[in-house]
Design a protein around this motif. Structure first.
Motif, PDB file in Angstrom:
ATOM      1  N   PRO A 149     -31.351  23.099 -23.196  1.00 39.45           N
ATOM      2  CA  PRO A 149     -30.620  22.959 -24.455  1.00 39.45           C
ATOM      3  C   PRO A 149     -29.412  23.902 -24.527  1.00 39.45           C
ATOM      4  N   LYS A 150     -28.313  23.382 -25.032  1.00 42.81           N
ATOM      5  CA  LYS A 150     -27.109  24.201 -25.195  1.00 42.81           C
ATOM      6  C   LYS A 150     -27.396  25.395 -26.106  1.00 42.81           C
ATOM      7  N   ALA A 151     -28.284  25.209 -27.081  1.00 43.47           N
ATOM      8  CA  ALA A 151     -28.627  26.303 -28.001  1.00 43.47           C
ATOM      9  C   ALA A 151     -29.249  27.483 -27.246  1.00 43.47           C
ATOM     10  N   PHE A 152     -30.084  27.205 -26.233  1.00 43.70           N
ATOM     11  CA  PHE A 152     -30.686  28.280 -25.436  1.00 43.70           C
ATOM     12  C   PHE A 152     -29.599  29.095 -24.746  1.00 43.70           C
ATOM     13  N   LEU A 153     -28.614  28.395 -24.202  1.00 37.98           N
ATOM     14  CA  LEU A 153     -27.524  29.069 -23.492  1.00 37.98           C
ATOM     15  C   LEU A 153     -26.665  29.864 -24.467  1.00 37.98           C
ATOM     16  N   GLN A 154     -26.352  29.291 -25.615  1.00 36.17           N
ATOM     17  CA  GLN A 154     -25.523  29.961 -26.608  1.00 36.17           C
ATOM     18  C   GLN A 154     -26.200  31.220 -27.137  1.00 36.17           C
ATOM     19  N   GLU A 155     -27.518  31.154 -27.370  1.00 33.24           N
ATOM     20  CA  GLU A 155     -28.265  32.325 -27.859  1.00 33.24           C
ATOM     21  C   GLU A 155     -28.127  33.513 -26.906  1.00 33.24           C
ATOM     22  N   SER A 156     -28.044  33.236 -25.612  1.00 32.58           N
ATOM     23  CA  SER A 156     -27.966  34.289 -24.597  1.00 32.58           C
ATOM     24  C   SER A 156     -26.542  34.515 -24.095  1.00 32.58           C
ATOM     25  N   ASN A 157     -25.574  33.802 -24.691  1.00 33.19           N
ATOM     26  CA  ASN A 157     -24.172  33.910 -24.276  1.00 33.19           C
ATOM     27  C   ASN A 157     -24.014  33.628 -22.776  1.00 33.19           C
ATOM     28  N   VAL A 158     -24.613  32.516 -22.340  1.00 35.80           N
ATOM     29  CA  VAL A 158     -24.614  32.128 -20.927  1.00 35.80           C
ATOM     30  C   VAL A 158     -23.987  30.737 -20.797  1.00 35.80           C
ATOM     31  N   ARG A 159     -23.211  30.548 -19.749  1.00 33.34           N
ATOM     32  CA  ARG A 159     -22.652  29.232 -19.429  1.00 33.34           C
ATOM     33  C   ARG A 159     -23.377  28.683 -18.207  1.00 33.34           C
ATOM     34  N   LEU A 160     -23.684  27.396 -18.252  1.00 36.15           N
ATOM     35  CA  LEU A 160     -24.316  26.698 -17.139  1.00 36.15           C
ATOM     36  C   LEU A 160     -23.237  25.826 -16.503  1.00 36.15           C
ATOM     37  N   ILE A 161     -22.953  26.089 -15.230  1.00 35.12           N
ATOM     38  CA  ILE A 161     -21.888  25.382 -14.537  1.00 35.12           C
ATOM     39  C   ILE A 161     -22.425  24.814 -13.231  1.00 35.12           C
ATOM     40  N   VAL A 162     -22.144  23.544 -12.975  1.00 34.76           N
ATOM     41  CA  VAL A 162     -22.471  22.906 -11.706  1.00 34.76           C
ATOM     42  C   VAL A 162     -21.168  22.701 -10.949  1.00 34.76           C
ATOM     43  N   ILE A 163     -21.185  23.006  -9.669  1.00 40.14           N
ATOM     44  CA  ILE A 163     -20.024  22.781  -8.810  1.00 40.14           C
ATOM     45  C   ILE A 163     -20.455  21.853  -7.685  1.00 40.14           C
ATOM     46  N   GLY A 164     -19.703  20.782  -7.514  1.00 38.87           N
ATOM     47  CA  GLY A 164     -19.961  19.828  -6.437  1.00 38.87           C
ATOM     48  C   GLY A 164     -18.818  19.879  -5.445  1.00 38.87           C
ATOM     49  N   GLN A 165     -18.988  19.232  -4.314  1.00 41.95           N
ATOM     50  CA  GLN A 165     -17.973  19.323  -3.259  1.00 41.95           C
ATOM     51  C   GLN A 165     -17.195  18.035  -3.064  1.00 41.95           C
ATOM     52  N   SER A 166     -17.205  17.158  -4.063  1.00 36.91           N
ATOM     53  CA  SER A 166     -16.462  15.915  -3.899  1.00 36.91           C
ATOM     54  C   SER A 166     -15.221  15.937  -4.783  1.00 36.91           C
ATOM     55  N   SER A 167     -14.602  14.807  -4.943  1.00 30.88           N
ATOM     56  CA  SER A 167     -13.412  14.678  -5.770  1.00 30.88           C
ATOM     57  C   SER A 167     -13.794  14.694  -7.251  1.00 30.88           C
ATOM     58  N   TYR A 168     -12.863  15.101  -8.088  1.00 32.85           N
ATOM     59  CA  TYR A 168     -13.113  15.177  -9.526  1.00 32.85           C
ATOM     60  C   TYR A 168     -13.478  13.810 -10.130  1.00 32.85           C
ATOM     61  N   HIS A 169     -13.025  12.707  -9.536  1.00 40.25           N
ATOM     62  CA  HIS A 169     -13.310  11.410 -10.136  1.00 40.25           C
ATOM     63  C   HIS A 169     -14.789  11.019 -10.029  1.00 40.25           C
ATOM     64  N   HIS A 170     -15.594  11.815  -9.333  1.00 39.45           N
ATOM     65  CA  HIS A 170     -17.033  11.553  -9.262  1.00 39.45           C
ATOM     66  C   HIS A 170     -17.807  12.273 -10.371  1.00 39.45           C
ATOM     67  N   ILE A 171     -17.140  13.174 -11.093  1.00 36.17           N
ATOM     68  CA  ILE A 171     -17.843  13.954 -12.120  1.00 36.17           C
ATOM     69  C   ILE A 171     -18.406  13.063 -13.225  1.00 36.17           C
ATOM     70  N   LYS A 172     -17.571  12.248 -13.837  1.00 42.29           N
ATOM     71  CA  LYS A 172     -18.026  11.445 -14.974  1.00 42.29           C
ATOM     72  C   LYS A 172     -19.162  10.497 -14.600  1.00 42.29           C
ATOM     73  N   PRO A 173     -19.052   9.729 -13.487  1.00 37.51           N
ATOM     74  CA  PRO A 173     -20.187   8.856 -13.131  1.00 37.51           C
ATOM     75  C   PRO A 173     -21.473   9.640 -12.856  1.00 37.51           C
ATOM     76  N   PHE A 174     -21.348  10.825 -12.236  1.00 34.32           N
ATOM     77  CA  PHE A 174     -22.536  11.633 -11.941  1.00 34.32           C
ATOM     78  C   PHE A 174     -23.157  12.160 -13.233  1.00 34.32           C
ATOM     79  N   CYS A 175     -22.330  12.595 -14.167  1.00 36.44           N
ATOM     80  CA  CYS A 175     -22.852  13.067 -15.457  1.00 36.44           C
ATOM     81  C   CYS A 175     -23.514  11.928 -16.229  1.00 36.44           C
ATOM     82  N   ASN A 176     -22.920  10.736 -16.179  1.00 35.48           N
ATOM     83  CA  ASN A 176     -23.527   9.574 -16.829  1.00 35.48           C
ATOM     84  C   ASN A 176     -24.883   9.245 -16.200  1.00 35.48           C
ATOM     85  N   LEU A 177     -24.969   9.356 -14.885  1.00 31.92           N
ATOM     86  CA  LEU A 177     -26.197   9.062 -14.157  1.00 31.92           C
ATOM     87  C   LEU A 177     -27.306  10.059 -14.475  1.00 31.92           C
TER      88      LEU A 177
END
Length: 165
Positions: free
Chosen positions: A21-49
């Protein structure tokens, strides 16, 4: 950091990251970031999936992977299987190949031999935790990373919980 967007173990891991939950991260002032090694145009389909709604970036040249010392190739074949990997190797691999073949752009979205990992950075640029995956099944448990970052843990089980009052 992900092996690649088509890897079934990465997909299943990110599906569980999406449950934080985003609330858990906000309570601790933490950002959750995923980094992939492909092109940016794969981000939206992967997030939808995967249902992932936190931050996601790409490093197609794998510069960050190299700086952190993330390896290419399968290392130690004997490892503890991540609790976030639900598919068996054969079925998971078939699904990954199918997604590559039927996706909007037929490509394999990065180097399939590149291993990923997990890290906790900050405050500042200090690395507090670094786990380099030895193979595609070696993802560190998400609750381990959450605990180390001072974030509430999440129940990733699909089993109903009994709460005593």
């Amino acid at each position: 950091m992900l092996q690649n967007f088509l890897c079934y173990t990465c997909k299943e891991y990110v599906e569980d990251l999406a449950k934080v939950p985003k609330a858990f991260l906000q309570e601790s002032n933490v950002r959750l970031i995923v980094i992939g090694q492909s092109s940016y145009h794969h981000i939206k389909p992967f997030c939808n999936l995967t249902g992932y709604t936190h931050e996601m970036y790409v490093d197609p040249q794998r510069e960050i992977y190299k700086i952190l010392g993330m390896k290419r190739g399968e290392g130690n074949k004997v490892s503890v299987r991540s609790p976030h990997v639900k598919s068996n190797t054969l079925l998971g691999s078939i699904r990954s190949i199918w997604r590559a073949m039927t996706g909007p752009a037929f490509d394999f979205q990065g180097d399939p031999a590149q291993q990923g990992g997990a890290l906790i950075i900050g405050p500042g640029n200090e690395v507090h935790f670094l786990h380099l995956d030895k193979n595609r099944l070696d993802h560190v448990p998400i609750n381990t990373v959450l605990q180390l970052a001072g974030v509430k843990t999440v129940n990733f089980s699909n089993k109903p919980q009994i709460i005593d009052i």
